[in-house]
Scaffold this active site. Structure first.
Site, short mmCIF file in Angstrom:
data_model
loop_
_atom_site.label_atom_id
_atom_site.label_comp_id
_atom_site.label_asym_id
_atom_site.label_seq_id
_atom_site.Cartn_x
_atom_site.Cartn_y
_atom_site.Cartn_z
N HIS A 364 0.83 -1.21 0.00
CA HIS A 364 0.00 0.00 0.00
C HIS A 364 0.87 1.26 0.00
CE1 HIS A 364 -3.99 1.64 0.29
NE2 HIS A 364 -3.62 2.46 1.25
N ARG A 471 -9.38 6.19 -1.84
CA ARG A 471 -9.09 5.30 -0.70
C ARG A 471 -9.50 6.01 0.59
NH1 ARG A 471 -4.34 5.34 -4.00
NH2 ARG A 471 -4.05 3.37 -5.12
N ARG A 507 -14.34 4.18 -2.26
CA ARG A 507 -14.35 2.81 -1.73
C ARG A 507 -14.62 2.88 -0.23
NH1 ARG A 507 -8.88 -0.43 -2.49
NH2 ARG A 507 -8.16 1.06 -0.93
N GLU A 605 -11.53 -8.57 -6.49
CA GLU A 605 -10.16 -8.67 -5.98
C GLU A 605 -9.75 -10.09 -5.60
OE1 GLU A 605 -9.15 -5.08 -3.30
OE2 GLU A 605 -11.29 -5.41 -3.02
N ASN A 628 -4.22 -5.46 -8.29
CA ASN A 628 -3.10 -5.74 -7.39
C ASN A 628 -3.41 -6.93 -6.48
OD1 ASN A 628 -1.93 -3.44 -8.47
ND2 ASN A 628 -2.71 -2.14 -6.85
N ASP A 629 -4.53 -6.84 -5.78
CA ASP A 629 -4.91 -7.95 -4.90
C ASP A 629 -5.30 -9.19 -5.70
OD1 ASP A 629 -4.48 -7.29 -2.25
OD2 ASP A 629 -6.36 -6.20 -2.04
N ARG A 639 2.29 -9.69 -1.55
CA ARG A 639 2.91 -8.56 -2.24
C ARG A 639 3.74 -7.69 -1.31
NH1 ARG A 639 -2.17 -4.59 -3.72
NH2 ARG A 639 -2.78 -4.07 -1.60
N CYS A 676 -8.76 -0.48 -11.46
CA CYS A 676 -8.04 0.54 -10.68
C CYS A 676 -6.77 -0.01 -10.05
CB CYS A 676 -8.96 1.12 -9.61
SG CYS A 676 -9.70 -0.09 -8.51
#
Length: 758
Positions: A364, A471, A507, A605, A628-629, A639, A676
């Site tokens: 993150h 976020r 989100r 995700e 990403n996830d 990650r 995203c």
């Protein structure tokens, strides 16, 4: 053997330099295994030879002088095979090569094991005896085990030794390089500022001082406050404890006397180290001494020493006043682990680069750094960062390299790269008002991912058409408690107003995994598979309802809010969240607010969601992929773990197939589909995603102009032909090579990674 292994690792970790560490290793192993010889050969990369760096049993005058070529001797064979070699008579082996002046002619049996770190052979650990015999399986297993344990320790000790000398000492290591994981692209040249977490003895950097008396007084004040705390606790518990238990508090007080720990710390301060650094080194050394004692009772006193140290350190850090981080111009911030809270505490105008010892390029913190356009390196696990404060460095965020005390030639080479990147950025700035339209007329809306208020201006400057991911957890992270509904309303209103009438996708609170709140800790064995995202907020409706009420109120009179639910894995979660949203809308209308229902969407995700796209599409207004996830879960790669960072591949065939499947399912249901994740910010990734049929690409603001330039330079037909070829491939590296080759053929290689010094 396990006890011996524990002692060796503890002793080596406390060693002041690599020579001391190696001497400890050979002495302990030689005695513990009851062998006549133990030696360590380490690879000297400049000469490509294995040099005898430490021995217990051979001629010590040969240390540093005796060496073998990488292809020479049994030592070379162990390194070449990267496996143990166990011989009862080494001289009879065809690879045997006598090491001159070492005195090894008396020894026959030989056991050598490779010292391997991150797949590279660093050296060879050898034990020998005069008797002709094979070492038994338990001895071989022990040596393999200890070699694996000590590899990282040796690397760190070697790196620390090279960094202890200051640049002015005349012994600096020119262009000393450390390898990490690229976090955010770019180059920064500046001065290191080490940030240590509160009351963490292991993270305190060394700093030189001139006003010794003031620093001593500062330490003694903190010491007296700890003494008072101990006396107060002792008095409070005096009636509940036996006499011998009460005496433990006296032991604590004696440790803090001038002729004990306190005296040692004052001595280090008078030698020029600041109070926090002096305390850290004294506590570390004394705790190690206790930890290595044979007596179990005395061994446990190590934890008492460290506890006292943390208490004193807390008062020393409290004495610094409110948490503020002073930065020089072009500062390179170094932390054991970067967090959004740290980023929120530093003045952005002076921050040139970021380095995190822990974490990976997809953590993150790295995502935020990319959003802010700050060159960043993650996961330099062997970096002796405590010795880097105020040192000059070059941070290469493209390759994940850090150069300490660089030469003038290297600085000049990187200054040229900085200039080239500035020229490219200036050229891309001209695209701000132009749409992202392919050469054959297909438009691809480009939105941004935000989290900090500073992102808003940066995003609009680069021509963002909306926010694909706001976020909301970041305002939660930089506070000491949950923000109230009114506080959240004010934060969200600023975002919505700044982008109106453009859409803003907020989100709902996504904590857990690598996003923790200091006042709402989630302790789990496996946080990425645990209580996070929508799971937390549905379990705590009081948190969820306050947040969506704040969002809905912030949207009054604007109408550009979209709400997105993270980490969904079932339709039941979506249904429950929508019921709570409807409840909030009803309550607010009853209170007299003019509330329009916003669009609601979900984030794909986790693999479970990939196969429910059609079901989700019937319940929501839009779908967004968090690549990403999603890639993390598909590839089973944490990650945040730099040890496996190289296995995290956005272009992995399995990840691309999943993304293509999601796009096909969403198109069949005619629901808007966006992405995203960081893949959208990569020029090559953007080409593949628009070819798959993603309606919106959302990315960090820094990369938006590059992606726009790519889209305006290629046709949708070319992108689809590239995708068709890629989907037939089964190797992520070859896919990356094909994409790079395609960019080069299109004359767009300047938009990818620049040519870096070797």
């Amino acid at each position: 053997m396990l006890e011996l292994l524990r002692k060796i690792v503890q002793e080596v970790s406390a060693a002041s330099n690599v020579e001391a560490a190696l001497k400890l290793i050979v002495r302990r192993i030689q005695r513990g295994m009851n062998t006549e010889v133990c030696s360590i050969f380490l690879l000297d990369e400049s000469t490509e030879r294995f040099v005898l760096r430490a021995t217990q049993g051979l001629n010590r005058k040969a240390v540093g002088r005796a060496s073998l070529a990488t292809s020479e001797g049994i030592v070379g064979l162990v390194a070449k095979r990267a496996e143990p070699i166990n011989l009862e008579d080494a001289e009879s082996h065809p690879a045997f090569c006598y090491l001159k002046d070492s005195g090894e002619e008396r020894f026959h049996s030989f056991l050598g094991v490779p010292i391997i770190h991150h797949r590279e052979v660093l050296g060879v650990l050898v034990v020998q005896q005069q008797e002709c015999r094979r070492f038994d399986e338990s001895e071989e297993a022990f040596l393999v085990t200890i070699s694996a344990q000590l590899a990282a320790v040796i690397v760190h000790a070697e790196a620390s030794g090279a960094m202890v000398e200051s640049p002015e000492s005349g012994h600096k290591a020119i262009d000393r390089r450390f390898e990490g994981v690229p976090g955010a692209p770019g180059v920064a040249i500046g001065q290191v500022v080490v940030v240590s977490p509160q009351a963490n003895l292991d993270a305190v950097p060394n700093k030189r001082i001139t006003d010794v008396d003031t620093e001593v007084a500062f330490f003694e004040n903190a010491l007296e406050r700890v003494r008072s705390d101990i006396r107060r606790v002792s008095a409070k518990l005096s009636r509940r404890l036996r006499h011998d238990e009460q005496a433990l508090f006296d032991v604590y007080l004696k440790m803090l006397e001038d002729n004990a720990l306190a005296g040692e710390v004052v001595g280090r301060i008078r030698d020029g180290n600041w109070a926090q650094g002096a305390l850290s080194s004294v506590i570390s050394e004394n705790a190690q001494q206790f930890a290595m004692m044979e007596d179990p009772y005395l061994r446990e006193r190590a934890s008492d020493v460290r506890d006292l140290g943390r208490r004193v350190l807390a008062y020393l850090q409290e004495g610094d006043g409110p948490r503020t981080i002073e930065l020089p111009d072009n500062a390179i911030l170094v932390a054991d682990e970067l967090s959004p809270a740290i980023l929120g505490e530093v003045p952005q105008d002076k921050l040139a680069g970021l380095i995190s010892v822990k974490g990976s390029g997809n953590s993150h913190a790295a995502i935020l750094a990319r959003s802010m356009g700050i060159p960043t390196i993650m996961g330099i696990v062997d970096l002796p960062y405590r010795h880097l404060h105020e040192r000059q460095v070059i941070l290469d965020g493209f390759a994940g390299r850090l150069y300490v005390d660089p030469s003038e030639e290297l600085v000049s080479a990187y200054q040229d790269i900085v200039k080239e990147q500035q020229e490219v950025a200036a050229g891309l700035a001209q695209l701000k008002e132009l749409p992202a339209v392919t050469t054959d007329g297909e438009r691809v809306p480009l939105w941004v991912n935000t989290g900090l208020l500073a992102d808003v201006e940066r995003s609009l400057e680069r021509g963002a058409e909306g926010i694909g991911l706001y976020r909301t957890e970041i305002p939660f992270m930089v506070r000491d408690f949950f923000p109230s509904e009114q506080e959240q309303l004010e934060i969200y209103r600023r975002q919505l107003e700044a982008f109106a009438p453009r859409p803003v996708t907020m989100r709902t609170l996504d904590i857990g995994g690598d996003k923790a709140l200091p006042y709402f800790p989630i302790e789990e064995e496996n946080p990425f598979l645990g209580w996070r995202g929508i799971r937390v907020t549905l379990d705590h409706p009081e948190i969820f309802l306050v947040q969506i009420r704040a969002m809905l109120r912030a949207n009054e009179g604007l109408g550009n809010l979209r709400i997105m639910l993270p980490m969904v894995s079932s339709v039941q979660e979506v249904d429950e969240a929508k019921r709570m949203l409807e409840r909030a809308i009803t309550e607010l209308r009853e209170e007299g607010h003019q509330i329009d229902p916003p669009e609601v969407g979900v984030m794909i995700e986790v693999p479970a969601a990939v196969y429910q796209v059609k079901r989700f599409a019937k319940r929501v207004d839009f779908i967004s992929v968090g690549s990403n996830d999603l890639a993390q879960y598909i590839l089973a790669v944490d990650r945040n773990n730099p040890r496996v960072a190289n296995l995290y591949m956005a272009y992995h065939p399995a990840v691309l197939r999943a993304l293509e499947h999601i796009a096909r399912e969403a198109q069949q249901e005619s629901v808007q589909l966006s992405i995203c994740g960081e893949m959208a910010a990569d020029p090559g990734g953007a080409m593949l995603l628009m070819a798959m049929g993603y309606d919106v690409l959302s990315m960090n603001a820094t990369n938006l102009p590059r992606v726009k330039s790519i889209i305006r330079s290629i046709s949708m037909q070319q992108a689809r032909e590239l995708l068709e070829t890629v989907l037939q491939m089964d190797d992520a590296e070859k896919i990356q090579q094909l994409i790079s080759q395609t960019l080069k053929q299109l004359g767009l290689s300047r938009l990818s990674q620049p040519q870096l010094p070797d």
